[in-house]
Design an enzyme around this catalytic site. Structure first.
Site, PDB file in Angstrom:
ATOM      1  CB  CYS A 104      -0.680  -0.083   1.082  1.00 38.15           C
ATOM      2  SG  CYS A 104      -0.379  -0.259   2.561  1.00 38.15           S
ATOM      3  CG  HIS A 153      -6.876 -35.310 -26.449  1.00 35.33           C
ATOM      4  ND1 HIS A 153      -6.888 -34.567 -25.647  1.00 35.33           N
ATOM      5  CD2 HIS A 153      -7.363 -36.605 -25.180  1.00 35.33           C
ATOM      6  CE1 HIS A 153      -7.210 -34.611 -23.906  1.00 35.33           C
ATOM      7  NE2 HIS A 153      -7.436 -36.227 -24.312  1.00 35.33           N
TER       8      HIS A 153
END
Length: 637
Positions: free
Chosen positions: A384, A554
């Site tokens: 901060c 696949h």
């Protein structure tokens, strides 16, 4: 206010407050000594009261000057800054807080540039001689200049400011300062305002009068408490539920940043804190309130501790009046809000975006050009503006979740944005401060939030970290278990030719894209025709969309005997095909895979390594060159 201007103002204010905040302990010590031992104090003591004058005249300005010089020029800068500050102190007849904020950084700047100028030019064996004498000579020159020039100028400037302040006080205009102070606090300039502006003015006034109202203009917890109380009674949803805990942290802990998101949630509430602040200042002015030293943090406990004898009623009344007005105005604004459930909608929207980002493997509310791979994360910092209150609480919440998840290899700390180290992996900041953090450590990943106590975001991040670490561990286990049949050389296994690449494709559905990829695998002699249907069946079980615009269709496990040899086809769909469950799960790269035994693990690992860079994915999704595709997938970027 534009982004660049806001960042510059924040940075300048941050620099000013950085000179004061590390020395707050010294200010508090001076304030306690003053409150106790001066003739009007709680325990008048003529002997101990002699500490007051030298501390405010010499100790405090020298500490500020040293800290300012160190911020600019390191340890040597601090020494030269202190020497320069001494010239300002002796050259004026008042406490030189503003002067020390100029002289200290000036000394640091001069020695820093001297060191750069002589870098590499000093003969071996003379380094210590040059270093010591350069600091001494430059410090001497600057001290003389400060004594003759800076001191008198700053003294005149201070008298002008004092005259302006006295004018505002005499004409009862001081409450108007809240019009500027309260909105600036919401932009995270609270520490800059308090320690960069009001503290120097307040210390000077306190030295003369025994107390100063300036210490309570920004630090008054009343306006913010009024907003939080209004949310407790008239808020909605998560804002109402969290307001009670935030009120305790704000009022008793003094972390004012905790109420900023509640105002940003409904910007009209800025009016409430402005009116509350004005009421508080007006009450303090009428009743003669003030503190002997800065109240840091701005807790009611710190306010009471710094209150001189005889000013308790005035200070408590100032806090309560500010709280009452802020509460009433906030309640009216919340009750008459035209947009119902405004705070709930915003919170729900952000949570939804976070969960969607998580499902696609992206950081919640991530910002900047960063990778989303969290497997390498070892150091997380919640940052901060000041690196104290709000970020410390956020880091505490996240640290507990990280520890409970068993991620002992990951450290979580808090820091001021300006002090972020270069080796940090992940930085968490408020959204208004993220751009500054990205400029400070551009190589790190960045996550923005609107509330440092957002437990949901920390939970989401922890789950992603656990998943990333587990994925890395599983990949290593797979490699270890298959090392005998594994060929780590991707060149031997994952080798594409131009005949396996199909660019500029279009498909209306993912089934169409999967069928095309399967047909190309058949044509390439990799699979039997039945494998195509197995790919479609596999997609029905679970979508093969990986995120980041990539899908790897696949076949099913049962169809492995239809694979003739391991192969891959690369299909590009620039306009995209929806593959996932969400509307924006759009695949632009569809990579059909056929592999024998466990070779599919190697194929997917190779693809993941090749497509680990977002810029590579973007180029692959739009290129019209087959050769470029081959180069990018081979790692020749």
């Amino acid at each position: 206010m534009s982004s660049d201007i806001k960042i510059k103002v924040q940075s300048f204010g941050r620099f000013l407050s950085n000179m004061v905040m590390p020395n707050i302990g010294a200010f508090i010590a001076w304030g306690i000594i003053t409150a106790l031992f001066i003739p009007t104090g709680w325990l008048p003591n003529e002997t101990l009261a002699k500490l007051v004058g030298p501390m405010i005249t010499y100790l405090l300005p020298l500490l500020i000057g040293y800290t300012g010089g160190k911020l600019v020029g390191g340890e040597r800068g601090g020494v030269v800054g202190a020497i320069t500050t001494m010239g300002v102190i002796v050259g004026a007849d008042m406490p030189m807080f503003l002067g020390s904020m100029i002289a200290g950084p000036l000394g640091g700047w001069c020695i820093k540039h001297f060191d750069r100028w002589v870098d590499g030019k000093i003969k071996s064996g003379f380094e210590m001689l040059v270093n010591n004498f350069s600091a001494g000579i430059i410090g001497m020159i600057l001290a003389i200049l400060a004594f003759l020039g800076i001191g008198p100028i700053v003294e005149a400037l201070s008298k002008m400011l004092a005259a302006g302040v006295n004018f505002m006080v005499v004409h009862d205009m001081l409450p108007l300062a809240s019009i500027f102070v309260e909105p600036a606090k919401i932009l995270f300039l609270n520490n800059a305002i308090n320690h960069g502006i009001f503290s120097p003015l307040g210390i000077q006034q306190s030295h003369e009068l025994g107390k100063s109202i300036f210490f309570l203009i920004e630090a008054n917890p009343g306006p913010g408490m009024g907003v939080l109380l209004a949310y407790m009674f008239f808020g909605r949803g998560s804002a109402k539920q969290s307001a009670g805990g935030a009120a305790i942290i704000h009022f008793l802990g003094g972390i004012h940043e905790i109420y900023f998101p509640y105002v940003l949630m409904n910007p009209r509430l800025i009016l409430a804190v402005i009116l509350g602040g004005m009421t508080g200042v007006f009450t303090l002015t009428i009743l003669g309130g003030g503190l002997v030293s800065p109240a840091s943090p701005g807790s009611i406990l710190a306010v009471l501790a710094m209150t001189p004898k005889g000013a308790y009623f005035a200070n408590i009344a100032g806090v309560c009046a500010a709280m009452a007005v802020s509460f009433v105005v906030s309640a009216i604004l919340l009750k008459t809000s035209k947009v119902k459930e405004e705070d709930d909608i915003e919170a729900a929207t952000r949570r939804m975006q976070d969960m969607k980002a998580e499902s696609k493997g992206a950081s919640p509310l991530s910002a900047g050009d960063v990778t989303n791979d969290l497997s390498h994360v070892r150091k997380i910092i919640v940052a901060c503006d000041a690196g104290m209150g709000s970020s410390a609480m956020g880091a505490g919440v996240l640290r507990k979740k990280i520890q409970d998840a068993g991620l002992s290899q990951i450290s979580v700390t808090n820091s001021a944005i300006n002090n972020l180290p270069p080796d940090v992996d992940l930085v968490i900041t408020h959204r208004d401060l993220t751009e500054r953090a990205m400029r400070q450590v551009p190589q790190a990943q960045h996550i923005s939030l609107t509330n440092f106590l957002d437990s949901g975001l920390y939970t989401s991040l922890t789950e992603r970290l656990v998943a990333a670490q587990r994925h890395t561990a599983n990949e290593e286990k797979v490699k270890d278990s298959l090392k005998d049949s594994f060929d780590d050389s991707s060149a031997n296994l994952f080798k594409l030719g131009a005949e396996n690449i199909f660019l500029g494709r279009k498909a209306a559905t993912k089934e169409e894209a999967i069928r095309f990829a399967g047909e190309q695998l058949v044509k390439g002699g990799y699979v039997e025709p039945e494998y195509v249907q197995a790919m479609l069946d596999r997609e029905k079980l679970t979508p093969t969309y990986l995120g980041e615009s990539i899908a790897v269709p696949h076949g099913t496990v049962e169809a492995k005997d239809r694979v003739l040899k391991t192969g891959v086809v690369f299909c590009q769909y620039p306009e995209g095909v929806r593959f996932g469950e969400e509307e924006d799960d759009i695949a632009r790269l569809v990579i059909g895979i056929a592999a024998r035994n466990n070779e599919h693990i190697q194929v997917i690992t190779s693809l993941t390594n090749a497509l680990d860079d977002e810029s590579v994915i973007e180029r692959l999704a739009h290129t019209t060159s087959v050769d470029e595709v081959l180069e990018l997938l081979a790692g020749r970027k």
